[in-house]
Design a protein around this motif. Structure first.
Motif, PDB file in Angstrom:
ATOM      1  N   ASP A   1       0.824  -1.215   0.000  1.00 24.71           N
ATOM      2  CA  ASP A   1       0.000   0.000   0.000  1.00 24.71           C
ATOM      3  C   ASP A   1       0.859   1.266   0.000  1.00 24.71           C
ATOM      4  O   ASP A   1       0.490   2.266  -0.618  1.00 24.71           O
ATOM      5  CB  ASP A   1      -0.936   0.018   1.211  1.00 24.71           C
ATOM      6  N   ILE A   2       1.985   1.228   0.679  1.00 21.44           N
ATOM      7  CA  ILE A   2       2.881   2.384   0.679  1.00 21.44           C
ATOM      8  C   ILE A   2       3.408   2.642  -0.728  1.00 21.44           C
ATOM      9  O   ILE A   2       3.431   3.782  -1.197  1.00 21.44           O
ATOM     10  CB  ILE A   2       4.032   2.189   1.694  1.00 21.44           C
ATOM     11  N   ILE A   3       3.813   1.577  -1.418  1.00 17.77           N
ATOM     12  CA  ILE A   3       4.289   1.730  -2.797  1.00 17.77           C
ATOM     13  C   ILE A   3       3.181   2.294  -3.678  1.00 17.77           C
ATOM     14  O   ILE A   3       3.403   3.217  -4.462  1.00 17.77           O
ATOM     15  CB  ILE A   3       4.818   0.397  -3.352  1.00 17.77           C
ATOM     16  N   ASP A   4       1.969   1.737  -3.548  1.00 17.82           N
ATOM     17  CA  ASP A   4       0.833   2.225  -4.346  1.00 17.82           C
ATOM     18  C   ASP A   4       0.532   3.692  -4.050  1.00 17.82           C
ATOM     19  O   ASP A   4       0.235   4.469  -4.960  1.00 17.82           O
ATOM     20  CB  ASP A   4      -0.419   1.386  -4.087  1.00 17.82           C
ATOM     21  N   THR A   5       0.606   4.061  -2.787  1.00 20.37           N
ATOM     22  CA  THR A   5       0.313   5.441  -2.400  1.00 20.37           C
ATOM     23  C   THR A   5       1.365   6.399  -2.947  1.00 20.37           C
ATOM     24  O   THR A   5       1.041   7.514  -3.363  1.00 20.37           O
ATOM     25  CB  THR A   5       0.213   5.551  -0.870  1.00 20.37           C
ATOM     26  N   ILE A   6       2.605   5.967  -2.962  1.00 21.38           N
ATOM     27  CA  ILE A   6       3.666   6.805  -3.523  1.00 21.38           C
ATOM     28  C   ILE A   6       3.473   6.978  -5.029  1.00 21.38           C
ATOM     29  O   ILE A   6       3.646   8.069  -5.572  1.00 21.38           O
ATOM     30  CB  ILE A   6       5.055   6.203  -3.216  1.00 21.38           C
ATOM     31  N   LEU A   7       3.071   5.900  -5.704  1.00 21.64           N
ATOM     32  CA  LEU A   7       2.896   5.961  -7.162  1.00 21.64           C
ATOM     33  C   LEU A   7       1.644   6.724  -7.565  1.00 21.64           C
ATOM     34  O   LEU A   7       1.620   7.394  -8.594  1.00 21.64           O
ATOM     35  CB  LEU A   7       2.829   4.541  -7.741  1.00 21.64           C
TER      36      LEU A   7
END
Length: 116
Positions: free
Chosen positions: A70-76
């Motif tokens: 989710d952190i990766i998705d939120t950054i992207l």
């Protein structure tokens, strides 16, 4: 680069699902074995508590991987919906971790000391 990170995020999500499913399946098998053992009076009810803690560890590990995804998705793709999902996941994980740790502490305090 964005596509690579998105793919990594999906892989991490699938790994988290696999961890949670594995922990649940393992816990179910151990629980069933324990119940059959209890019918034969060879195992006790305390084993169920240990199984519950073990399944909890797998849930926590799976949630850790979901948070990373989710952190990766939120950054992207930083949207309010993604931030809400991330916040919800972190809250659930924190709550589970807190109560699981409390239960482990209680079990450790209530078990009689065994001689070595």
């Amino acid at each position: 680069m964005s596509q690579l990170l998105q793919t990594i995020s999906h892989i991490i999500s699938y790994v988290s699902i696999a961890i949670i499913c594995y922990g649940a399946a393992l816990g179910l098998l151990k629980f069933i074995g324990n119940e059959f053992g209890r019918l034969n009076r060879s195992l006790s009810l305390e084993k169920t508590v240990q199984i519950k803690i073990e399944v909890g560890y797998y849930l926590l590990l799976g949630l850790e991987f979901l948070i990373a995804s989710d952190i990766i998705d939120t950054i992207l793709n930083p949207t309010f919906e993604d931030l809400g999902i991330l916040a919800g996941t972190v809250l659930i994980r924190t709550g589970l971790s807190f109560f699981l740790n409390k239960e482990i502490e209680n079990i450790a305090q209530n078990q009689p000391q065994q001689d070595k």
